[in-house]
Scaffold this motif. Structure first.
Motif, PDB file in Angstrom:
ATOM      1  N   PHE A 116     -40.371  37.280  29.601  1.00 51.98           N
ATOM      2  CA  PHE A 116     -41.701  37.817  29.902  1.00 51.98           C
ATOM      3  C   PHE A 116     -41.752  38.402  31.311  1.00 51.98           C
ATOM      4  N   LYS A 117     -41.128  37.704  32.261  1.00 55.24           N
ATOM      5  CA  LYS A 117     -41.159  38.160  33.650  1.00 55.24           C
ATOM      6  C   LYS A 117     -40.459  39.513  33.784  1.00 55.24           C
ATOM      7  N   THR A 118     -39.282  39.621  33.144  1.00 62.06           N
ATOM      8  CA  THR A 118     -38.519  40.871  33.210  1.00 62.06           C
ATOM      9  C   THR A 118     -39.320  42.035  32.635  1.00 62.06           C
ATOM     10  N   ILE A 119     -39.918  41.806  31.462  1.00 65.49           N
ATOM     11  CA  ILE A 119     -40.691  42.884  30.847  1.00 65.49           C
ATOM     12  C   ILE A 119     -41.920  43.206  31.700  1.00 65.49           C
ATOM     13  N   SER A 120     -42.576  42.171  32.219  1.00 60.90           N
ATOM     14  CA  SER A 120     -43.759  42.415  33.065  1.00 60.90           C
ATOM     15  C   SER A 120     -43.404  43.331  34.221  1.00 60.90           C
ATOM     16  N   LEU A 121     -42.310  43.020  34.924  1.00 61.88           N
ATOM     17  CA  LEU A 121     -41.972  43.771  36.133  1.00 61.88           C
ATOM     18  C   LEU A 121     -41.466  45.180  35.813  1.00 61.88           C
ATOM     19  N   PHE A 122     -40.496  45.291  34.906  1.00 62.37           N
ATOM     20  CA  PHE A 122     -39.905  46.615  34.651  1.00 62.37           C
ATOM     21  C   PHE A 122     -40.860  47.545  33.896  1.00 62.37           C
ATOM     22  N   TYR A 123     -41.490  47.034  32.849  1.00 64.41           N
ATOM     23  CA  TYR A 123     -42.449  47.875  32.122  1.00 64.41           C
ATOM     24  C   TYR A 123     -43.656  48.151  33.024  1.00 64.41           C
ATOM     25  N   GLY A 124     -44.054  47.129  33.813  1.00 66.63           N
ATOM     26  CA  GLY A 124     -45.223  47.269  34.686  1.00 66.63           C
ATOM     27  C   GLY A 124     -45.022  48.361  35.731  1.00 66.63           C
ATOM     28  N   PHE A 125     -43.867  48.342  36.428  1.00 62.26           N
ATOM     29  CA  PHE A 125     -43.609  49.385  37.430  1.00 62.26           C
ATOM     30  C   PHE A 125     -43.442  50.744  36.758  1.00 62.26           C
ATOM     31  N   GLY A 126     -42.794  50.752  35.592  1.00 66.40           N
ATOM     32  CA  GLY A 126     -42.650  52.006  34.848  1.00 66.40           C
ATOM     33  C   GLY A 126     -44.020  52.593  34.531  1.00 66.40           C
ATOM     34  N   LEU A 127     -44.911  51.743  34.029  1.00 66.87           N
ATOM     35  CA  LEU A 127     -46.258  52.208  33.681  1.00 66.87           C
ATOM     36  C   LEU A 127     -46.987  52.739  34.916  1.00 66.87           C
ATOM     37  N   LEU A 128     -46.872  52.030  36.048  1.00 63.96           N
ATOM     38  CA  LEU A 128     -47.533  52.487  37.275  1.00 63.96           C
ATOM     39  C   LEU A 128     -47.002  53.860  37.699  1.00 63.96           C
ATOM     40  N   LEU A 129     -45.680  54.042  37.596  1.00 65.55           N
ATOM     41  CA  LEU A 129     -45.094  55.346  37.944  1.00 65.55           C
ATOM     42  C   LEU A 129     -45.671  56.439  37.043  1.00 65.55           C
ATOM     43  N   ILE A 130     -45.714  56.161  35.736  1.00 66.76           N
ATOM     44  CA  ILE A 130     -46.237  57.163  34.793  1.00 66.76           C
ATOM     45  C   ILE A 130     -47.687  57.507  35.156  1.00 66.76           C
ATOM     46  N   LEU A 131     -48.504  56.454  35.391  1.00 67.17           N
ATOM     47  CA  LEU A 131     -49.925  56.676  35.689  1.00 67.17           C
ATOM     48  C   LEU A 131     -50.112  57.474  36.983  1.00 67.17           C
ATOM     49  N   SER A 132     -49.164  57.292  37.923  1.00 67.61           N
ATOM     50  CA  SER A 132     -49.314  57.956  39.219  1.00 67.61           C
ATOM     51  C   SER A 132     -49.080  59.464  39.142  1.00 67.61           C
ATOM     52  N   ARG A 133     -48.415  59.943  38.085  1.00 70.84           N
ATOM     53  CA  ARG A 133     -48.097  61.369  38.018  1.00 70.84           C
ATOM     54  C   ARG A 133     -48.533  62.035  36.711  1.00 70.84           C
ATOM     55  N   ILE A 134     -49.625  61.557  36.125  1.00 76.17           N
ATOM     56  CA  ILE A 134     -50.205  62.234  34.960  1.00 76.17           C
ATOM     57  C   ILE A 134     -51.058  63.394  35.500  1.00 76.17           C
ATOM     58  N   PRO A 135     -50.941  64.584  34.895  1.00 76.92           N
ATOM     59  CA  PRO A 135     -51.853  65.657  35.326  1.00 76.92           C
ATOM     60  C   PRO A 135     -53.261  65.412  34.762  1.00 76.92           C
ATOM     61  N   TRP A 136     -53.960  64.427  35.346  1.00 76.74           N
ATOM     62  CA  TRP A 136     -55.239  63.948  34.788  1.00 76.74           C
ATOM     63  C   TRP A 136     -56.239  65.069  34.571  1.00 76.74           C
ATOM     64  N   GLY A 137     -56.415  65.916  35.617  1.00 76.94           N
ATOM     65  CA  GLY A 137     -57.424  66.978  35.558  1.00 76.94           C
ATOM     66  C   GLY A 137     -57.202  67.888  34.356  1.00 76.94           C
ATOM     67  N   GLN A 138     -55.957  68.321  34.194  1.00 71.37           N
ATOM     68  CA  GLN A 138     -55.631  69.244  33.103  1.00 71.37           C
ATOM     69  C   GLN A 138     -55.720  68.550  31.733  1.00 71.37           C
ATOM     70  N   TRP A 139     -55.271  67.287  31.700  1.00 68.83           N
ATOM     71  CA  TRP A 139     -55.214  66.549  30.434  1.00 68.83           C
ATOM     72  C   TRP A 139     -56.604  66.294  29.860  1.00 68.83           C
ATOM     73  N   LEU A 140     -57.494  65.779  30.729  1.00 71.55           N
ATOM     74  CA  LEU A 140     -58.804  65.347  30.249  1.00 71.55           C
ATOM     75  C   LEU A 140     -59.846  66.467  30.306  1.00 71.55           C
TER      76      LEU A 140
END
Ligand code: HEM
Length: 145
Positions: free
Chosen positions: A120-144
Motif C-alpha cells: 500500500f505504501k509503495t502504491i500510495s507514494l509512486f501513484y500519488g506522485f505520478g498523479l500530482l505530476l499529471i495534475l500539475s501539467r493538464i492544459p486545464w483552460g483548454q480542456w474545460l
C-alpha cells in the motif's frame, strides 16, 4: 486527428478518476493497516496502470499528429513557443511520460513485496506522485473550455 484528440480528452476524465480512486484506496489501506487483497486492491491498481498506459499511447500518437505537438516545435522552434504552446507541446507530454514511469515503477515494486502495508505504501507514494505530476501539467483552460 479530431477523433484521437477527442479520445484523449474524454479518456482523461476516466484516467484521472481511476488514478484518484487507486491513490485514495492505497493511502487508506496503508494508514488503516488493511490486508492487500487480490480481488480489490490489486485490481484497482492494475486498472489504473492499464488505463493510464492506454492514455500514454493515445497521447504519444497525438503528439506526432496534432498541430499543437511536434509540429508546433518544428515550426516555431523551442524558443518560439509561448507559455500555453509550450505546455501542450513540451511540458504536458514530458511530465506525463515521467509520471507514467513512476506509476510503472510503483506497480512492479509492489508486486515484489510481501507485506500488505509495504504494498500500500509503495502504491500510495509512486501513484500519488505520478498523479500530482499529471495534475500539475493538464492544459486545464483548454480542456474545460
Ligand atoms: C497519462 C496522462 C495524461 C492525461 C490525463 C492527459 C490529459 C490531457 C488533456 C485533458 C488534454 C486537453 C484535451 C483538450 O483540449 O480537450 C491533453 C492534451 C494533449 N495531450 Fe495529454 N494527457 C496525458 C498524457 C499525454 C502524453 C504522455 C502525451 C504525449 C506524449 C500527451 C500529449 C498531448 C497533446 C499533444 C495534447 C494537445 C492536443 C491538441 O490540443 O491538439 N498527453 N491531454
Amino acid at each position: 486527428m479530431e477523433i484521437i484528440k477527442n479520445l484523449h480528452s474524454y479518456m482523461a476524465y476516466v484516467v484521472l478518476a481511476v488514478l484518484i480512486i487507486a491513490v485514495f484506496n492505497a493511502i487508506t489501506g496503508w494508514l488503516g493497516k488493511r490486508d492487500f487483497t487480490m480481488h480489490k486492491d490489486l485490481r484497482i491498481s492494475l486498472f489504473a496502470l492499464i488505463l493510464s498506459h492506454i492514455q500514454l499511447l493515445v497521447g504519444l500518437i497525438l503528439f506526432f499528429i496534432s498541430s499543437s505537438g511536434l509540429k508546433a516545435i518544428q515550426t516555431l522552434g523551442m524558443g518560439g513557443l509561448n507559455a500555453p504552446a509550450r505546455l501542450l507541446a513540451v511540458e504536458h507530454p514530458f511530465t506525463n511520460i515521467v509520471a507514467l514511469v513512476l506509476i510503472t515503477i510503483g506497480w512492479s515494486r509492489h508486486k515484489k513485496m510481501m507485506e500488505s502495508n509495504r504494498k500500500f505504501k509503495t502504491i500510495s507514494l509512486f501513484y500519488g506522485f505520478g498523479l500530482l505530476l499529471i495534475l500539475s501539467r493538464i492544459p486545464w483552460g483548454q480542456w474545460l473550455a
